[in-house]
Design an enzyme around this catalytic site. Structure first.
Site, PDB file in Angstrom:
ATOM      1  N   HIS A   1      -0.931   3.266   0.841  1.00  0.00           N
ATOM      2  CA  HIS A   1       0.182   2.605   1.534  1.00  0.00           C
ATOM      3  C   HIS A   1       1.489   3.233   1.039  1.00  0.00           C
ATOM      4  O   HIS A   1       1.710   3.349  -0.157  1.00  0.00           O
ATOM      5  CB  HIS A   1       0.138   1.108   1.214  1.00  0.00           C
ATOM      6  CG  HIS A   1       1.412   0.376   1.553  1.00  0.00           C
ATOM      7  ND1 HIS A   1       1.519  -0.470   2.638  1.00  0.00           N
ATOM      8  CD2 HIS A   1       2.639   0.383   0.961  1.00  0.00           C
ATOM      9  CE1 HIS A   1       2.752  -0.960   2.690  1.00  0.00           C
ATOM     10  NE2 HIS A   1       3.449  -0.458   1.684  1.00  0.00           N
TER      11      HIS A   1
ATOM     12  N   HIS B   1       5.240  -3.506   6.374  1.00  0.00           N
ATOM     13  CA  HIS B   1       4.672  -3.221   7.703  1.00  0.00           C
ATOM     14  C   HIS B   1       5.372  -4.040   8.788  1.00  0.00           C
ATOM     15  O   HIS B   1       5.465  -3.611   9.936  1.00  0.00           O
ATOM     16  CB  HIS B   1       3.169  -3.542   7.727  1.00  0.00           C
ATOM     17  CG  HIS B   1       2.328  -2.551   6.994  1.00  0.00           C
ATOM     18  ND1 HIS B   1       1.987  -1.327   7.510  1.00  0.00           N
ATOM     19  CD2 HIS B   1       1.762  -2.600   5.758  1.00  0.00           C
ATOM     20  CE1 HIS B   1       1.235  -0.660   6.646  1.00  0.00           C
ATOM     21  NE2 HIS B   1       1.082  -1.421   5.563  1.00  0.00           N
TER      22      HIS B   1
ATOM     23  N   HIS C   1      -6.540  -1.289  -2.134  1.00  0.00           N
ATOM     24  CA  HIS C   1      -6.079   0.034  -1.696  1.00  0.00           C
ATOM     25  C   HIS C   1      -7.013   1.166  -2.126  1.00  0.00           C
ATOM     26  O   HIS C   1      -6.564   2.246  -2.496  1.00  0.00           O
ATOM     27  CB  HIS C   1      -4.642   0.275  -2.169  1.00  0.00           C
ATOM     28  CG  HIS C   1      -3.642  -0.559  -1.435  1.00  0.00           C
ATOM     29  ND1 HIS C   1      -3.533  -1.917  -1.617  1.00  0.00           N
ATOM     30  CD2 HIS C   1      -2.743  -0.251  -0.477  1.00  0.00           C
ATOM     31  CE1 HIS C   1      -2.594  -2.408  -0.821  1.00  0.00           C
ATOM     32  NE2 HIS C   1      -2.102  -1.415  -0.118  1.00  0.00           N
TER      33      HIS C   1
ATOM     34  N   ARG D   1       3.323  -3.940  12.031  1.00  0.00           N
ATOM     35  CA  ARG D   1       2.506  -5.113  12.358  1.00  0.00           C
ATOM     36  C   ARG D   1       3.429  -6.279  12.681  1.00  0.00           C
ATOM     37  O   ARG D   1       4.385  -6.543  11.932  1.00  0.00           O
ATOM     38  CB  ARG D   1       1.661  -5.547  11.160  1.00  0.00           C
ATOM     39  CG  ARG D   1       0.629  -4.545  10.701  1.00  0.00           C
ATOM     40  CD  ARG D   1      -0.040  -5.090   9.458  1.00  0.00           C
ATOM     41  NE  ARG D   1      -0.746  -4.069   8.720  1.00  0.00           N
ATOM     42  CZ  ARG D   1      -0.904  -4.102   7.398  1.00  0.00           C
ATOM     43  NH1 ARG D   1      -0.393  -5.088   6.685  1.00  0.00           N
ATOM     44  NH2 ARG D   1      -1.559  -3.134   6.801  1.00  0.00           N
TER      45      ARG D   1
HETATM   46 ZN   LIG Z   1       0.036  -0.997   3.884  1.00  0.00          ZN
END
Ligand SMILES: [Zn+2]
Length: 261
Positions: free
Chosen positions: A232, A189, A227, A173
């Site tokens: 993750h 990320h 989550h 990201r």
């Molecule tokens: Zn993540």
């Protein structure tokens, strides 16, 4: 048709040769590499160089419980142990030495663009739809290289789960994208070091537990805030560019996964 005929002739010729010659005729075509990387020598404990580094990138997902394989170009005990696990996982002779058998398996698993067989750049480079590996704290090249390392760990995780497909919901990201989705301010990320996973055939807890064996120093899953719908995984311990210490953080309390496991 013509090619087939020639092949048949070649096989017949090989069969007519004495034993030793047959072995070399059969073995020779196997060492065919691809557009990404070709190893030129057998590697073992004590070897060093870029070829070791290339090997380490591809076997880092076989680091074993809680371990990581440092990508330092030196073939030490952790590299040898990871090669052994890789060999066992794919039914090869498990000797911790990376020779033609090991390289051929890696060529099989590797696409021409250096990604492993079951993961692709487009899958990891969502960036909220923008793509291009840019807009994060690292250069696009560095970010992309990190994503390749992440993918090889995912390939190992996939194998470790019994060749079960894994979906990546979010990979790299950009800073803007990370803000948009409400990611942590120094999220892995941003570095191409993380992936958010789901699976149609394995539970989130199965993903979280298995990830402990595949080189992921960051695992967040069910029971950790935010989550409950994905797991993750990241490589925070190997990230020297972020603002966090190079430790292991595992937290999926509903799955019995925590740091110190
Ligand atoms: Zn993540």
């Amino acid at each position: 048709m013509r090619v087939n005929t020639l092949k048949r002739v070649a096989v017949a010729f090989a069969l007519a040769l004495p034993g030793a010659a047959i072995a070399s005729v059969v073995a020779a075509p196997a060492a065919h590499a691809d557009g990404c990387y070709t190893w030129q020598r057998t590697l073992s404990a004590g070897s060093s160089g870029n070829d070791v580094r290339q090997l380490q990138i591809r076997i880092a997902g076989w680091a074993g419980a809680g371990g990581i394989v440092r990508i330092d170009g030196r073939y030490g005990p952790e590299t040898a142990a990871a090669v052994k696990r890789f060999q066992t996982a794919y039914g090869l002779r498990s000797d911790g030495i990376a020779g033609p058998q090991t390289f051929n398996k890696l060529y099989q698993l590797q696409d021409n663009d250096c990604t492993p067989a079951h993961f692709s750049y487009s899958e990891l480079d969502d960036g909220c739809g923008r793509g291009g590996w840019s807009g994060g704290p690292l250069s696009a090249d560095q970010t992309r290289a990190n994503a390749v390392r992440t993918m090889w760990k995912l390939e190992a995780l996939r194998r470790g789960l019994g060749d079960q497909p894994i979906n990546v919901n979010s990979g790299f990201r950009s800073t803007a994208c990370n803000n948009q989705v409400g990611g942590a301010s120094d999220s892995q990320h941003l570095y191409g070091n993380a992936a958010d996973l789901t699976s149609r055939t394995r539970t989130l807890c199965e993903l979280a537990r298995a990830s402990r064996n595949h080189g992921f120093s960051g695992i967040l899953g069910p029971g950790y805030p935010g989550h409950s719908t994905h797991v993750h995984v990241d490589s925070r311990r190997e990230n020297n560019s972020d603002r966090t210490t190079n430790g292991t953080t595992w937290s999926a309390p509903n799955c019995g996964v925590g740091s110190g496991d």
